[in-house]
Motif scaffolding. Structure first.
Motif, short mmCIF file in Angstrom:
data_model
loop_
_atom_site.label_atom_id
_atom_site.label_comp_id
_atom_site.label_asym_id
_atom_site.label_seq_id
_atom_site.Cartn_x
_atom_site.Cartn_y
_atom_site.Cartn_z
N GLU A 131 46.67 33.02 51.91
CA GLU A 131 45.41 32.29 51.95
C GLU A 131 44.78 32.45 50.58
O GLU A 131 44.70 33.56 50.05
CB GLU A 131 44.47 32.80 53.03
CG GLU A 131 43.21 31.94 53.12
CD GLU A 131 42.37 32.20 54.37
OE1 GLU A 131 41.39 31.47 54.54
OE2 GLU A 131 42.70 33.12 55.14
N VAL A 132 44.37 31.33 49.98
CA VAL A 132 43.88 31.34 48.60
C VAL A 132 42.57 30.55 48.49
O VAL A 132 42.18 29.84 49.42
CB VAL A 132 44.93 30.75 47.63
CG1 VAL A 132 46.20 31.61 47.60
CG2 VAL A 132 45.27 29.31 47.98
N SER A 133 41.95 30.63 47.33
CA SER A 133 40.75 29.85 47.05
C SER A 133 41.13 28.39 46.82
O SER A 133 42.29 28.06 46.58
CB SER A 133 40.06 30.39 45.79
OG SER A 133 40.88 30.15 44.66
N ALA A 139 45.92 36.07 46.05
CA ALA A 139 45.76 35.78 47.48
C ALA A 139 44.61 36.57 48.10
O ALA A 139 44.40 37.74 47.79
CB ALA A 139 47.04 36.08 48.23
N ILE A 140 43.89 35.90 48.99
CA ILE A 140 42.87 36.56 49.80
C ILE A 140 43.58 37.41 50.85
O ILE A 140 43.22 38.56 51.09
CB ILE A 140 41.95 35.51 50.46
CG1 ILE A 140 41.23 34.69 49.40
CG2 ILE A 140 40.97 36.16 51.43
CD1 ILE A 140 40.58 33.42 49.92
N THR A 141 44.59 36.83 51.49
CA THR A 141 45.49 37.54 52.41
C THR A 141 46.90 37.02 52.16
O THR A 141 47.08 35.90 51.69
CB THR A 141 45.13 37.30 53.90
OG1 THR A 141 45.27 35.90 54.19
CG2 THR A 141 43.72 37.76 54.22
N SER A 142 47.89 37.84 52.48
CA SER A 142 49.28 37.45 52.27
C SER A 142 50.15 38.07 53.36
O SER A 142 49.90 39.20 53.79
CB SER A 142 49.76 37.91 50.90
OG SER A 142 51.08 37.45 50.66
N ASP A 143 51.16 37.33 53.80
CA ASP A 143 52.10 37.85 54.78
C ASP A 143 53.48 37.26 54.49
O ASP A 143 53.59 36.11 54.07
CB ASP A 143 51.67 37.49 56.20
CG ASP A 143 52.56 38.16 57.24
OD1 ASP A 143 52.66 39.40 57.23
OD2 ASP A 143 53.16 37.43 58.06
N SER A 144 54.51 38.05 54.70
CA SER A 144 55.89 37.58 54.49
C SER A 144 56.78 37.96 55.67
O SER A 144 57.99 38.10 55.52
CB SER A 144 56.44 38.18 53.19
OG SER A 144 56.45 39.60 53.26
#
Length: 199
Positions: A69-71, A83-88
């Motif tokens: 999730e980004v700006s 990234a505001i949040t990141s998942d892989s």
């Protein structure tokens, strides 16, 4: 006055009925069966969908990708690393908790520019539980050609909330379940009526 045994039977019936009451949230599988891959046009996928606060997005993807999730700025320029949040994990569930546009990209260099970006606008739910229609996404780049990479079918994201679609027109990407909150509220109403009418 009814006997204790008949009260238990009536209570069980009310509880079962209340568990069948739907809530108003929807779970969308991003990209439907093709999932989160390069070469998709996710603005086409979001077209015609109305997202509401409380809905969730499920991203299914293979190794070598992320959901960041980004700006808005990083989304527009495909800037990675902020990234505001990141998942892989390969199966990421994102709850849309606030109204407004939410921006997602793949954080691997070059993947955002190859179509792995999506902007979803969540509408606030009205007091009646319905939403007001409006545009739902910012256009994205991509060829619109689906990938041959199969999507996984069972997300293992950390969000364990349960959802039910808001209408009978369920998009291919939406799934339905029951809301425990609605079941609890319906049970409380049922118990109130049982006490008032001394069932």
């Amino acid at each position: 006055m009814a006997s204790f045994g008949s009260k238990r039977v009536v209570s069980a019936i009310f509880i079962l009925i209340s568990m069948m009451v739907p809530s108003l949230a929807t779970v969308y599988t991003v990209g439907d069966s093709t999932g989160w891959t390069m070469g998709n046009d996710y603005s086409t996928w979001t077209s015609g969908k109305t997202f509401t606060v409380g809905d969730s997005l499920v991203f299914n993807y293979g190794g070598g990708h992320t959901v960041d999730e980004v700006s808005a700025s990083d989304y527009n320029t495909c800037t990675v690393g902020n990234a505001i949040t990141s998942d892989s994990s390969g199966a990421t569930t994102v709850a849309l908790k606030t109204a407004g546009t939410h921006y997602f990209i793949c954080g691997v260099i070059g993947h955002c520019g190859s179509g792995m970006k999506i902007a979803v606008t969540a509408q606030a739910a009205s007091s009646s539980g319905t939403t007001t229609p409006s545009g739902t996404a910012t256009p994205t780049s991509g060829s619109g050609t689906p990938s041959d990479t199969p999507a996984t079918t069972s997300p293992s994201g950390t969000n364990t909330s349960i959802y039910k679609p808001s209408s009978n027109n369920i998009p291919e990407s939406a799934s339905s379940t029951l809301s425990p909150f609605v079941a609890v509220m319906a049970t409380c109403v049922a118990l109130f009526f049982m006490m008032v009418f001394e069932l």
